[in-house]
Design a protein around this motif. Structure first.
Motif, PDB file in Angstrom:
ATOM      1  N   MET A   1       0.304  43.799  42.768  1.00 39.28           N
ATOM      2  CA  MET A   1       0.827  45.143  42.935  1.00 39.28           C
ATOM      3  C   MET A   1       0.818  45.503  44.420  1.00 39.28           C
ATOM      4  SD  MET A   1      -0.559  48.497  41.050  1.00 39.28           S
ATOM      5  CE  MET A   1       0.003  50.088  41.483  1.00 39.28           C
ATOM      6  N   SER A   2       1.967  45.911  44.948  1.00 40.30           N
ATOM      7  CA  SER A   2       2.042  46.237  46.370  1.00 40.30           C
ATOM      8  C   SER A   2       1.917  47.741  46.587  1.00 40.30           C
ATOM      9  CB  SER A   2       3.351  45.730  46.965  1.00 40.30           C
ATOM     10  OG  SER A   2       4.429  46.422  46.382  1.00 40.30           O
ATOM     11  N   TYR A   3       1.332  48.094  47.702  1.00 40.35           N
ATOM     12  CA  TYR A   3       1.127  49.494  48.061  1.00 40.35           C
ATOM     13  C   TYR A   3       2.350  49.997  48.820  1.00 40.35           C
ATOM     14  CZ  TYR A   3      -0.540  53.475  50.744  1.00 40.35           C
ATOM     15  OH  TYR A   3      -0.662  54.702  51.317  1.00 40.35           O
ATOM     16  N   THR A   4       2.917  51.108  48.395  1.00 44.23           N
ATOM     17  CA  THR A   4       4.027  51.728  49.127  1.00 44.23           C
ATOM     18  C   THR A   4       3.557  53.098  49.619  1.00 44.23           C
ATOM     19  OG1 THR A   4       4.921  52.611  47.066  1.00 44.23           O
ATOM     20  CG2 THR A   4       5.851  50.547  47.842  1.00 44.23           C
ATOM     21  N   PRO A   5       3.474  53.258  50.937  1.00 46.16           N
ATOM     22  CA  PRO A   5       2.967  54.510  51.491  1.00 46.16           C
ATOM     23  C   PRO A   5       3.916  55.671  51.221  1.00 46.16           C
ATOM     24  CG  PRO A   5       3.842  53.134  53.227  1.00 46.16           C
ATOM     25  CD  PRO A   5       3.877  52.323  51.966  1.00 46.16           C
ATOM     26  N   GLU A   6       3.326  56.850  51.038  1.00 47.81           N
ATOM     27  CA  GLU A   6       4.117  58.063  50.823  1.00 47.81           C
ATOM     28  C   GLU A   6       4.732  58.537  52.133  1.00 47.81           C
ATOM     29  OE1 GLU A   6       3.399  62.708  49.651  1.00 47.81           O
ATOM     30  OE2 GLU A   6       2.072  61.229  48.761  1.00 47.81           O
ATOM     31  N   VAL A   7       4.070  58.242  53.249  1.00 49.21           N
ATOM     32  CA  VAL A   7       4.539  58.666  54.569  1.00 49.21           C
ATOM     33  C   VAL A   7       4.838  57.417  55.396  1.00 49.21           C
ATOM     34  CG1 VAL A   7       3.937  59.961  56.639  1.00 49.21           C
ATOM     35  CG2 VAL A   7       3.138  60.763  54.428  1.00 49.21           C
ATOM     36  N   LEU A   8       6.025  57.416  56.022  1.00 49.67           N
ATOM     37  CA  LEU A   8       6.480  56.260  56.786  1.00 49.67           C
ATOM     38  C   LEU A   8       6.492  56.552  58.280  1.00 49.67           C
ATOM     39  CD1 LEU A   8       9.596  55.479  54.560  1.00 49.67           C
ATOM     40  CD2 LEU A   8       7.355  54.371  54.454  1.00 49.67           C
ATOM     41  N   THR A   9       6.221  55.535  59.077  1.00 56.48           N
ATOM     42  CA  THR A   9       6.336  55.643  60.527  1.00 56.48           C
ATOM     43  C   THR A   9       7.806  55.464  60.907  1.00 56.48           C
ATOM     44  OG1 THR A   9       6.049  53.286  60.896  1.00 56.48           O
ATOM     45  CG2 THR A   9       4.032  54.633  60.839  1.00 56.48           C
ATOM     46  N   VAL A  10       8.134  55.767  62.150  1.00 54.55           N
ATOM     47  CA  VAL A  10       9.495  55.572  62.651  1.00 54.55           C
ATOM     48  C   VAL A  10       9.877  54.089  62.536  1.00 54.55           C
ATOM     49  CG1 VAL A  10      10.926  55.628  64.737  1.00 54.55           C
ATOM     50  CG2 VAL A  10       9.506  57.596  64.135  1.00 54.55           C
ATOM     51  N   ALA A  11       8.943  53.197  62.821  1.00 56.88           N
ATOM     52  CA  ALA A  11       9.225  51.763  62.717  1.00 56.88           C
ATOM     53  C   ALA A  11       9.536  51.362  61.280  1.00 56.88           C
ATOM     54  CB  ALA A  11       8.036  50.957  63.244  1.00 56.88           C
ATOM     55  N   GLU A  12       8.809  51.914  60.316  1.00 56.80           N
ATOM     56  CA  GLU A  12       9.064  51.602  58.906  1.00 56.80           C
ATOM     57  C   GLU A  12      10.407  52.164  58.446  1.00 56.80           C
ATOM     58  OE1 GLU A  12       4.470  51.341  57.277  1.00 56.80           O
ATOM     59  OE2 GLU A  12       5.405  53.323  57.503  1.00 56.80           O
ATOM     60  N   VAL A  13      10.750  53.352  58.918  1.00 63.47           N
ATOM     61  CA  VAL A  13      12.057  53.938  58.598  1.00 63.47           C
ATOM     62  C   VAL A  13      13.162  53.072  59.196  1.00 63.47           C
ATOM     63  CG1 VAL A  13      13.572  55.936  58.920  1.00 63.47           C
ATOM     64  CG2 VAL A  13      11.151  56.281  58.376  1.00 63.47           C
ATOM     65  N   ALA A  14      12.962  52.600  60.423  1.00 68.72           N
ATOM     66  CA  ALA A  14      13.958  51.755  61.079  1.00 68.72           C
ATOM     67  C   ALA A  14      14.197  50.467  60.286  1.00 68.72           C
ATOM     68  CB  ALA A  14      13.527  51.425  62.508  1.00 68.72           C
ATOM     69  N   VAL A  15      13.150  49.880  59.766  1.00 65.92           N
ATOM     70  CA  VAL A  15      13.297  48.670  58.950  1.00 65.92           C
ATOM     71  C   VAL A  15      14.087  49.008  57.690  1.00 65.92           C
ATOM     72  CG1 VAL A  15      12.037  47.002  57.524  1.00 65.92           C
ATOM     73  CG2 VAL A  15      11.245  47.522  59.832  1.00 65.92           C
ATOM     74  N   ARG A  16      13.753  50.119  57.058  1.00 66.02           N
ATOM     75  CA  ARG A  16      14.443  50.525  55.814  1.00 66.02           C
ATOM     76  C   ARG A  16      15.927  50.783  56.065  1.00 66.02           C
ATOM     77  NH1 ARG A  16      17.023  51.819  51.945  1.00 66.02           N
ATOM     78  NH2 ARG A  16      16.451  53.193  50.254  1.00 66.02           N
ATOM     79  N   LEU A  17      16.251  51.403  57.218  1.00 59.97           N
ATOM     80  CA  LEU A  17      17.640  51.731  57.541  1.00 59.97           C
ATOM     81  C   LEU A  17      18.363  50.600  58.280  1.00 59.97           C
ATOM     82  CD1 LEU A  17      17.257  55.453  58.706  1.00 59.97           C
ATOM     83  CD2 LEU A  17      17.936  54.584  56.455  1.00 59.97           C
ATOM     84  N   ARG A  18      17.618  49.561  58.643  1.00 60.56           N
ATOM     85  CA  ARG A  18      18.175  48.428  59.388  1.00 60.56           C
ATOM     86  C   ARG A  18      18.802  48.882  60.706  1.00 60.56           C
ATOM     87  NH1 ARG A  18      20.799  44.728  54.579  1.00 60.56           N
ATOM     88  NH2 ARG A  18      18.841  44.445  53.495  1.00 60.56           N
ATOM     89  N   CYS A  19      18.024  49.633  61.457  1.00 57.18           N
ATOM     90  CA  CYS A  19      18.466  50.099  62.773  1.00 57.18           C
ATOM     91  C   CYS A  19      17.257  50.111  63.705  1.00 57.18           C
ATOM     92  CB  CYS A  19      19.124  51.473  62.670  1.00 57.18           C
ATOM     93  SG  CYS A  19      18.001  52.792  62.183  1.00 57.18           S
ATOM     94  N   SER A  20      17.474  50.544  64.931  1.00 53.18           N
ATOM     95  CA  SER A  20      16.378  50.571  65.905  1.00 53.18           C
ATOM     96  C   SER A  20      15.511  51.821  65.738  1.00 53.18           C
ATOM     97  CB  SER A  20      16.940  50.531  67.326  1.00 53.18           C
ATOM     98  OG  SER A  20      17.614  51.749  67.604  1.00 53.18           O
ATOM     99  N   LYS A  21      14.307  51.749  66.284  1.00 50.64           N
ATOM    100  CA  LYS A  21      13.430  52.915  66.280  1.00 50.64           C
ATOM    101  C   LYS A  21      14.055  54.045  67.088  1.00 50.64           C
ATOM    102  CE  LYS A  21       9.790  50.864  67.877  1.00 50.64           C
ATOM    103  NZ  LYS A  21       8.418  50.577  68.335  1.00 50.64           N
ATOM    104  N   ALA A  22      14.745  53.709  68.178  1.00 47.93           N
ATOM    105  CA  ALA A  22      15.400  54.730  69.006  1.00 47.93           C
ATOM    106  C   ALA A  22      16.469  55.466  68.203  1.00 47.93           C
ATOM    107  CB  ALA A  22      16.014  54.089  70.253  1.00 47.93           C
ATOM    108  N   HIS A  23      17.203  54.732  67.373  1.00 51.58           N
ATOM    109  CA  HIS A  23      18.239  55.360  66.560  1.00 51.58           C
ATOM    110  C   HIS A  23      17.615  56.299  65.525  1.00 51.58           C
ATOM    111  CE1 HIS A  23      22.439  55.623  65.490  1.00 51.58           C
ATOM    112  NE2 HIS A  23      22.109  55.518  64.212  1.00 51.58           N
TER     113      HIS A  23
END
Length: 81
Positions: A1-23
């Motif tokens: 079972m994997s843990y999925t955080p309720e709150v994401l960092t900018v880096a995690e959002v960038a991975v999810r959106l497949r874009c840069s942290k700056a974007h």
């Protein structure tokens, strides 16, 4: 079972959106044309995004969302347009 955080960092959002942290930061700050600003929690200079907020934001900014109206192809009269 994997843990999925309720709150994401900018880096995690960038991975999810497949874009840069700056974007992601530009999106949070409302600097990306064509999409609404991404709501984020500010903790000093650090920005965090709730997972549920990201999912809602994605649905609202998806041009192919299910609430978009498309005419059936038989209703389009391309010859007499």
């Amino acid at each position: 079972m994997s843990y999925t955080p309720e709150v994401l960092t900018v880096a995690e959002v960038a991975v999810r959106l497949r874009c840069s942290k700056a974007h992601v930061c530009n999106t949070i700050n409302g600097k990306v044309r064509g999409v609404t600003p991404l709501p984020a929690i500010s903790m000093g200079r650090r920005k965090l995004v709730r997972r549920a907020t990201l999912e809602c934001w994605l649905a609202q900014n998806d041009p192919g969302a299910s609430d978009a109206m498309m005419m059936p192809s038989h209703a389009i009269d391309a010859v007499n347009a």
